[in-house]
Design a protein around this motif. Structure first.
Motif, mmCIF file in Angstrom:
data_model
loop_
_atom_site.group_PDB
_atom_site.id
_atom_site.type_symbol
_atom_site.label_atom_id
_atom_site.label_comp_id
_atom_site.label_asym_id
_atom_site.label_seq_id
_atom_site.Cartn_x
_atom_site.Cartn_y
_atom_site.Cartn_z
ATOM 1 N N SER A 24 -27.567 27.652 21.863
ATOM 2 C CA SER A 24 -28.105 26.257 21.583
ATOM 3 C C SER A 24 -27.977 25.149 23.077
ATOM 4 N N GLY A 25 -28.002 26.053 23.977
ATOM 5 C CA GLY A 25 -27.973 25.414 25.483
ATOM 6 C C GLY A 25 -26.581 25.176 26.206
ATOM 7 N N HIS A 26 -25.512 25.732 25.452
ATOM 8 C CA HIS A 26 -24.476 25.690 26.196
ATOM 9 C C HIS A 26 -23.814 26.995 26.375
ATOM 10 N N ASP A 27 -24.688 27.722 27.016
ATOM 11 C CA ASP A 27 -24.003 29.259 27.268
ATOM 12 C C ASP A 27 -23.733 29.152 28.636
ATOM 13 N N TRP A 28 -23.026 30.162 29.062
ATOM 14 C CA TRP A 28 -21.959 30.337 30.243
ATOM 15 C C TRP A 28 -22.848 30.018 31.426
ATOM 16 N N TRP A 29 -24.350 30.074 31.619
ATOM 17 C CA TRP A 29 -25.310 29.831 32.772
ATOM 18 C C TRP A 29 -25.345 28.429 33.022
ATOM 19 N N TYR A 142 -33.127 24.826 22.407
ATOM 20 C CA TYR A 142 -32.395 24.381 21.512
ATOM 21 C C TYR A 142 -33.070 24.107 20.254
ATOM 22 N N GLY A 143 -34.326 23.478 20.614
ATOM 23 C CA GLY A 143 -35.040 23.180 19.318
ATOM 24 C C GLY A 143 -35.396 24.392 18.459
ATOM 25 N N GLY A 144 -35.595 25.723 19.300
ATOM 26 C CA GLY A 144 -35.916 26.943 18.237
ATOM 27 C C GLY A 144 -34.725 27.304 17.596
ATOM 28 N N SER A 145 -33.476 27.118 18.210
ATOM 29 C CA SER A 145 -32.278 27.540 17.770
ATOM 30 C C SER A 145 -31.969 26.842 16.312
ATOM 31 N N LYS A 146 -32.575 25.407 16.455
ATOM 32 C CA LYS A 146 -32.429 24.591 15.120
ATOM 33 C C LYS A 146 -33.555 24.767 14.147
ATOM 34 N N GLY A 147 -34.520 25.549 14.408
ATOM 35 C CA GLY A 147 -35.775 25.763 13.570
ATOM 36 C C GLY A 147 -36.649 24.763 13.796
ATOM 37 N N ARG A 148 -36.713 23.696 14.696
ATOM 38 C CA ARG A 148 -37.646 22.803 14.955
ATOM 39 C C ARG A 148 -38.994 22.935 15.346
ATOM 40 N N SER A 149 -39.968 22.188 15.011
ATOM 41 C CA SER A 149 -41.216 22.482 15.536
ATOM 42 C C SER A 149 -41.258 21.993 16.988
#
Ligand code: ADP
Ligand code: NI
Length: 219
Positions: A24-29, A142-149
């Motif tokens: 959701s945008g908080h990965d190691w990279w 992030y949007g995809g991970s939350k199912g957002r359009s």
């Protein structure tokens, strides 16, 4: 200093283990980019590189999205810091890093400004990673991970409250990403932000053209 190097190595391991496979945008990279940018800005601004690097590495471990509460997250960072930075001379370092981490998030723009140079540097580094090409990629991930359009014509600017689940990812550009360039603390970050801001504006312009199939006109 040798001990500093060791603490940084241990922090890397701790953070990798804590963030694990977050998508959701908080990965190691993200953490690694923020750390590199924080060191770059610290060099240019004359900020303490150790405090900046360590705060950058730990900044998302306490994120409320990854913990039961913000307090629980901060508690985790606190106990890690006191375990790895023991002894009197480190007390101010621990409280400095703690205060940076607890106040640096965007929070709908409602947090007070950062008070120390190191705080300003780390906040700028984190915000720079939310804009530009990487910022665009992170927003859609992030949007995809939350199912957002991605985008709902006519619904992107309806003034839905910050972080509402109904928002589209394009809406997020207007509620946050396009505002960040004016919120940079340091001179160098402001310069970089301008360039990254333009990338987002060009992206949105082209996005709308393609959406309406008018991108072939006058091409
Ligand atoms: P940071 O690591 O900068 O504190 P956040 O935790 O706010 O960032 O969010 C992580 C990433 O996801 C950022 O790139 C941010 O812009 C993006 N993001 C956060 N909320 C949304 C949203 N509602 N829609 C799209 N992207 C979002
Ligand atoms: Ni971050």
């Amino acid at each position: 200093m040798e001990q500093h190097k060791m603490v940084i190595k241990q922090a890397e391991l701790f953070v990798r283990e804590q963030l694990g496979s977050d998508r959701s945008g908080h990965d190691w990279w993200h953490i690694d980019r923020v750390r590199k940018m924080a060191l770059e800005l610290a060099g240019l601004e004359g900020a303490d590189p150790f405090v900046c690097e360590l705060a950058a590495l730990l900044h998302d471990v306490a994120d409320e999205k990854l913990n039961e509460s913000k307090e629980a997250g901060l508690e985790k960072v606190d106990s890690w810091l006191s375990m790895h930075l023991s002894g009197n001379p480190y007390e101010p370092v621990i409280s400095h890093i703690r205060s940076i981490i607890s106040t640096m998030s965007y929070n709908g723009g409602s947090n007070p400004p950062m008070t120390t140079l190191e705080g300003k540097v780390v906040q700028d580094a984190d915000r720079l990673d939310a804009i530009g090409a990487i910022g665009i990629a992170r927003a859609f991930a992030y949007g995809g991970s939350k199912g957002r359009s991605m985008h709902e014509p006519g619904k992107d600017f309806t003034g839905i409250s910050y972080r509402s689940e109904e928002n589209t990812t394009v809406h997020h550009f207007y509620e946050k990403l396009l505002k960040l360039k004016d919120l940079m603390n340091t001179e160098h970050a402001r310069r970089l932000a301008q360039k990254r801001h333009q990338v987002m504006e060009q992206f949105l312009e082209q996005f709308y053209k393609e959406w309406e199939a008018v991108d072939g006109r006058n091409a």
